[in-house]
Design a protein around this motif. Sequence first.
Motif, short mmCIF file in Angstrom:
data_model
loop_
_atom_site.label_atom_id
_atom_site.label_comp_id
_atom_site.label_asym_id
_atom_site.label_seq_id
_atom_site.Cartn_x
_atom_site.Cartn_y
_atom_site.Cartn_z
N HIS A 178 -29.45 40.92 35.56
CA HIS A 178 -30.29 40.17 34.62
C HIS A 178 -29.88 40.58 33.22
O HIS A 178 -30.12 41.71 32.80
N LEU A 215 -26.40 35.73 37.83
CA LEU A 215 -27.13 36.18 36.65
C LEU A 215 -28.50 35.53 36.53
O LEU A 215 -28.71 34.39 36.97
N TYR A 231 -25.36 31.44 35.68
CA TYR A 231 -26.82 31.43 35.55
C TYR A 231 -27.33 30.27 36.39
O TYR A 231 -26.96 29.11 36.14
#
Length: 382
Positions: A178, A215, A231
Amino acid sequence: MRFLHTADWHLGRSLGGHSLQDDQAHLLAEQLPAIVRDTRPDAVLLAGDVFDRAVPPAEAVRLLDEVLSALVLGLGVPVVIIPGNHDEARRVGFGARLLAAARLHIVQSPCGEAITLGDGHGNRATVVACGYATPLALAREPSLAEARFADHDGAFAALAPLLHGLCPAEGPRVLVAHAFVAGGAESPLSERALSVGGTGAIDAARFAGFDYVALGHLHRPQSLLGGRLRYSGSPFPYSVEEADHAKSVTLVEIGAEGAPRIEAIPLAPRRGLRVLTGSFAALRDTAGPAREDYVALVLTDPSPIPEAQRRLAEIFPRIVGLRYATERAGTGHFATAGAAARIARPLDLFGRFHAELRGAPLPEEARPALVAAIEAAEAAGH
């Protein structure tokens, strides 16, 4: 091997004062298990911001329990979870050692933990899950006691050798983290800053050596370095700035060689988020599905409309913000109705209200008393 990558659930979130519990349940308790059933991944990767705040409401905890039970117990699919900057890592990680026996892997350590996963056909991959790694958290780790770093990028530079040390010499390597990777596109009002002044950005080069990096933190689905860094984005638009995002989860397939193959699987929310622009009269005449959605309204009327939001709420029960087209021009931010009122100078705002209500400008002799009242309110913290 195949992994389903998701992140930024923000369970317990509200939007414009409206609870999103039912909308999150529709996406995560209904659609996500169906997607897992259809795609048959070898694991689900949840890359942080499970909850919207450190102490989540009870209904958010119950929803997480429902979703994880459906995935792990109902479908028999392992799940890997890390905390994000919105989470309190110790709460998210409660019972982690016990749950790992049921193939629910919750990793809170910022120095990472390696999890070996197989596909039932002899193929194996190493998933390194890295809890939210702030410079402060890493500075407290004994294994990094001698390291020196001033920001997130420096911290990840020191952390990278430890993460690679968790992996075997051969086989696919997946990292779950993260973080804000430099080059990623932000949604300014939806992602709480990881740091001040841009020092939270991490060079993508810090993730070299991993075949895929799952992510979390940025809410717009996007890929970096040719898809090797990804992401998945949030499952629901959590701010007006996300109204145009196409929300999805990411299915990634990693072979022995070559770049990972990525597929964005769309999510279909029960209610959407729209920005509607028009005059007060035109918006009052709006028909169709927009009435059921979450809406941010931009009024084009040249003068303020008395009680505009209350009156429009009769048409749109889920208003998340209202402003006039002439306010905050060029900032790129959308203010809620209350914030827009605070932005305008109180004296000017009252003058416009007086002119609208009385049909005449505010008398000059009234201004000193009004200024005194405003200053007294500000001094009192109102």
